[in-house]
Scaffold this motif. Structure first.
Motif, mmCIF file in Angstrom:
data_model
loop_
_atom_site.group_PDB
_atom_site.id
_atom_site.type_symbol
_atom_site.label_atom_id
_atom_site.label_comp_id
_atom_site.label_asym_id
_atom_site.label_seq_id
_atom_site.Cartn_x
_atom_site.Cartn_y
_atom_site.Cartn_z
ATOM 1 N N LEU A 68 46.813 80.016 41.087
ATOM 2 C CA LEU A 68 46.884 80.021 39.628
ATOM 3 C C LEU A 68 47.712 78.855 39.112
ATOM 4 C CD1 LEU A 68 47.352 83.843 38.900
ATOM 5 C CD2 LEU A 68 45.347 82.445 38.374
ATOM 6 N N THR A 69 48.796 78.578 39.826
ATOM 7 C CA THR A 69 49.673 77.481 39.408
ATOM 8 C C THR A 69 48.995 76.135 39.610
ATOM 9 O OG1 THR A 69 51.614 78.791 40.023
ATOM 10 C CG2 THR A 69 51.950 76.439 39.707
ATOM 11 N N ARG A 70 48.394 75.935 40.796
ATOM 12 C CA ARG A 70 47.750 74.654 41.116
ATOM 13 C C ARG A 70 46.541 74.390 40.214
ATOM 14 N NH1 ARG A 70 48.221 69.948 41.991
ATOM 15 N NH2 ARG A 70 46.801 69.914 40.258
ATOM 16 N N LEU A 71 45.750 75.431 39.964
ATOM 17 C CA LEU A 71 44.475 75.245 39.290
ATOM 18 C C LEU A 71 44.517 75.477 37.778
ATOM 19 C CD1 LEU A 71 42.251 77.030 41.967
ATOM 20 C CD2 LEU A 71 42.505 74.567 41.637
ATOM 21 N N PHE A 72 45.561 76.184 37.282
ATOM 22 C CA PHE A 72 45.644 76.471 35.853
ATOM 23 C C PHE A 72 46.943 75.981 35.206
ATOM 24 C CE2 PHE A 72 42.318 79.809 36.465
ATOM 25 C CZ PHE A 72 41.482 79.412 35.440
ATOM 26 N N LEU A 73 48.078 76.438 35.728
ATOM 27 C CA LEU A 73 49.349 76.190 35.050
ATOM 28 C C LEU A 73 49.752 74.719 35.053
ATOM 29 C CD1 LEU A 73 51.443 79.316 36.136
ATOM 30 C CD2 LEU A 73 50.030 78.975 34.100
ATOM 31 N N PHE A 74 49.641 74.051 36.201
ATOM 32 C CA PHE A 74 50.008 72.640 36.255
ATOM 33 C C PHE A 74 49.082 71.775 35.392
ATOM 34 C CE2 PHE A 74 52.988 71.906 40.119
ATOM 35 C CZ PHE A 74 53.856 72.860 39.608
ATOM 36 N N PRO A 75 47.754 71.969 35.475
ATOM 37 C CA PRO A 75 46.881 71.214 34.567
ATOM 38 C C PRO A 75 47.182 71.508 33.097
ATOM 39 C CG PRO A 75 45.600 72.142 36.363
ATOM 40 C CD PRO A 75 46.968 72.740 36.467
ATOM 41 N N ALA A 76 47.506 72.771 32.797
ATOM 42 C CA ALA A 76 47.828 73.138 31.410
ATOM 43 C C ALA A 76 49.098 72.437 30.935
ATOM 44 C CB ALA A 76 47.983 74.647 31.280
ATOM 45 N N ALA A 77 50.087 72.322 31.828
ATOM 46 C CA ALA A 77 51.328 71.618 31.485
ATOM 47 C C ALA A 77 51.039 70.159 31.156
ATOM 48 C CB ALA A 77 52.325 71.720 32.640
ATOM 49 N N MET A 78 50.175 69.548 31.945
ATOM 50 C CA MET A 78 49.813 68.157 31.690
ATOM 51 C C MET A 78 48.982 68.034 30.421
ATOM 52 S SD MET A 78 50.584 65.314 32.939
ATOM 53 C CE MET A 78 50.150 63.659 32.397
ATOM 54 N N TRP A 79 48.167 69.024 30.144
ATOM 55 C CA TRP A 79 47.374 69.038 28.910
ATOM 56 C C TRP A 79 48.272 69.047 27.685
ATOM 57 C CZ3 TRP A 79 47.111 73.162 25.325
ATOM 58 C CH2 TRP A 79 46.173 73.001 24.315
ATOM 59 N N VAL A 80 49.355 69.832 27.733
ATOM 60 C CA VAL A 80 50.307 69.887 26.614
ATOM 61 C C VAL A 80 50.908 68.500 26.370
ATOM 62 C CG1 VAL A 80 52.528 70.792 25.833
ATOM 63 C CG2 VAL A 80 50.866 72.320 26.921
ATOM 64 N N ASP B 208 43.328 58.385 23.987
ATOM 65 C CA ASP B 208 42.148 58.976 23.351
ATOM 66 C C ASP B 208 41.667 60.176 24.159
ATOM 67 O OD1 ASP B 208 40.705 58.005 25.534
ATOM 68 O OD2 ASP B 208 39.966 56.247 24.461
ATOM 69 N N SER B 209 40.656 60.858 23.635
ATOM 70 C CA SER B 209 40.193 62.097 24.261
ATOM 71 C C SER B 209 39.556 61.861 25.625
ATOM 72 C CB SER B 209 39.193 62.809 23.344
ATOM 73 O OG SER B 209 38.075 61.982 23.072
ATOM 74 N N THR B 210 38.945 60.686 25.828
ATOM 75 C CA THR B 210 38.314 60.398 27.123
ATOM 76 C C THR B 210 39.367 60.298 28.225
ATOM 77 O OG1 THR B 210 36.473 59.223 26.081
ATOM 78 C CG2 THR B 210 36.881 58.776 28.413
ATOM 79 N N VAL B 211 40.429 59.550 27.967
ATOM 80 C CA VAL B 211 41.518 59.425 28.945
ATOM 81 C C VAL B 211 42.130 60.789 29.218
ATOM 82 C CG1 VAL B 211 43.842 58.520 29.302
ATOM 83 C CG2 VAL B 211 42.048 57.024 28.425
ATOM 84 N N GLU B 212 42.343 61.564 28.155
ATOM 85 C CA GLU B 212 42.915 62.906 28.304
ATOM 86 C C GLU B 212 42.027 63.781 29.193
ATOM 87 O OE1 GLU B 212 44.346 66.636 25.468
ATOM 88 O OE2 GLU B 212 42.792 65.257 24.761
ATOM 89 N N SER B 213 40.732 63.755 28.940
ATOM 90 C CA SER B 213 39.791 64.589 29.696
ATOM 91 C C SER B 213 39.749 64.200 31.166
ATOM 92 C CB SER B 213 38.389 64.479 29.089
ATOM 93 O OG SER B 213 38.389 64.879 27.750
ATOM 94 N N ILE B 214 39.718 62.900 31.432
ATOM 95 C CA ILE B 214 39.651 62.417 32.809
ATOM 96 C C ILE B 214 40.894 62.811 33.588
ATOM 97 C CG2 ILE B 214 39.731 60.313 34.225
ATOM 98 C CD1 ILE B 214 37.793 59.050 32.188
ATOM 99 N N VAL B 215 42.055 62.590 32.999
ATOM 100 C CA VAL B 215 43.303 62.934 33.695
ATOM 101 C C VAL B 215 43.409 64.444 33.878
ATOM 102 C CG1 VAL B 215 45.827 62.897 33.530
ATOM 103 C CG2 VAL B 215 44.508 60.855 32.939
ATOM 104 N N PHE B 216 42.960 65.214 32.897
ATOM 105 C CA PHE B 216 42.992 66.676 33.030
ATOM 106 C C PHE B 216 42.150 67.125 34.217
ATOM 107 C CE2 PHE B 216 41.145 70.850 32.350
ATOM 108 C CZ PHE B 216 42.288 71.623 32.179
ATOM 109 N N ILE B 217 40.938 66.590 34.335
ATOM 110 C CA ILE B 217 40.061 66.972 35.447
ATOM 111 C C ILE B 217 40.715 66.621 36.786
ATOM 112 C CG2 ILE B 217 37.885 66.403 36.616
ATOM 113 C CD1 ILE B 217 36.586 66.213 33.859
ATOM 114 N N LEU B 218 41.302 65.446 36.876
ATOM 115 C CA LEU B 218 41.949 65.025 38.127
ATOM 116 C C LEU B 218 43.126 65.927 38.466
ATOM 117 C CD1 LEU B 218 41.853 61.163 37.544
ATOM 118 C CD2 LEU B 218 40.342 62.517 39.001
ATOM 119 N N CYS B 219 43.852 66.384 37.443
ATOM 120 C CA CYS B 219 44.989 67.289 37.667
ATOM 121 C C CYS B 219 44.544 68.682 38.097
ATOM 122 C CB CYS B 219 45.818 67.416 36.391
ATOM 123 S SG CYS B 219 46.782 65.967 35.946
#
Length: 326
Positions: free
Chosen positions: A243-255, A267-278
């Motif tokens: 849960l932490t690896r797949l949800f919480l850490f990506p969510a922290a980076m999303w914030v 921009d939203s493209t950079v945000e989306s790409i980095v989110f997917i990688l996280c």
């Protein structure tokens, strides 16, 4: 929703690549050295081609700007994840704690992230995922080793910069910045001797690049076959870890990235790409380092396999729940 569907399809495709490896290993058609041999090929041949291939695009200043932004965000994500991971699983047995903390910090942004980014955003966006993993390797051979050893003598700046990933990325940057990528893209369309020769080189890189995703997932499937799956989810660490690896850490980076986007810094493209990688599962190197530095290697294999299987659902669901703007 179209991009979410593409994301799900891409991750599901990678999951299905695991099945042949699982079957080959279970039926013993693949011997004990199969996964290691495949790993060597993937790391030193296919991955190098994939990393170089990502830079053979036409030069554009907007791409250069986004490269710099992704580079900065990659540093932030690995730094934040490292600091958070150091606070977690304090009561876990020593060898398992090392695996869990390392697996939290390092996601499969290379073998899994680059193919997914290419599928969802287009092959020309693979360059951003490639830049992201520069910090992956710098952190891996420094603070990553520190997680496993608690000994600074194992921290190696030399290996952080001289390895099968960072070297081709450095060469790739030269190709992109010098305009050689633009030249190659133009030459491969010319019906001349030089154009044909360049085209052959480019096609070889493309073919090898396309082997990374199947090969890496076949390796994961083979390692999954060696894991005792009975009671795997009764493990008191695996669920909170996943849960932490797949949800919480990506969510922290999303914030963090949402704040930066609202400030007009990304921009939203950079945000989306980095989110997917996280949000990709734990990196395969989690197991390799466990074997090298006295961690629980079988447990590391379990962590990588379980998060990889779960990521088929968690990556698109996390993107949907957080309303990631593709």
């Amino acid at each position: 929703m179209v991009k979410i569907s593409l994301l799900f399809a891409s991750v599901l495709t990678l999951f299905l690549f695991m099945i042949p490896g699982f079957i080959l290993r279970k039926t013993r058609l693949a011997g004990d050295g199969f996964a290691k041999a495949m790993s060597v090929f993937t790391l030193y041949v296919a991955q190098v081609a994939m990393l170089l291939h990502g830079f053979i695009i036409e030069f554009d200043f907007s791409i250069l700007k986004n490269i710099l932004l992704v580079f900065i965000l990659a540093f932030i994500s690995h730094g934040v994840f490292y600091l958070l991971a150091r606070l977690m699983f304090k009561k876990a047995p020593d060898k398992i704690r090392k695996v869990l903390r390392f697996g939290l910090v390092f996601s499969n942004a290379g073998y899994m992230g680059i193919p997914v980014i290419s599928d969802v955003f287009g092959a020309d966006h693979a360059i951003y995922a490639t830049i992201y993993i520069v910090w992956f390797y710098i952190f891996c051979y420094t603070l990553g080793r520190l997680i496993y050893t608690d000994d600074k003598k194992y921290v190696s700046l030399k290996e952080a910069f001289i390895n099968p990933a960072v070297i081709p990325i450095a060469i790739g940057l030269v190709i992109f910045l010098s305009g050689a990528g633009t030249w190659i893209q133009h030459k491969i369309t010319e019906p001349t001797f030089i154009g044909n020769a360049v085209g052959v080189f480019y096609n070889v890189l493309t073919s090898l690049k396309n082997m990374v995703a199947p090969a890496s997932m076949i390796i994961t499937g083979a390692r999954l076959a060696d894991i005792n799956l009975k009671g795997i989810f009764k493990d008191k660490y695996i669920i909170p870890f996943s849960l932490t690896r797949l949800f919480l850490f990506p969510a922290a980076m999303w914030v963090i990235m949402t704040v930066l986007r609202l400030l007009g810094l990304i921009d939203s493209t950079v945000e989306s790409i980095v989110f997917i990688l996280c949000s990709t599962p734990s990196a395969a190197i989690t197991t390799m380092f466990a074997e090298l530095y006295d961690g629980d290697a079988p447990y590391a294999g379990k962590v990588v396999a379980v998060t990889t299987v779960l990521s088929v659902i968690t990556m698109p669901v996390a993107a949907l729940l957080l309303n990631i703007n593709f």
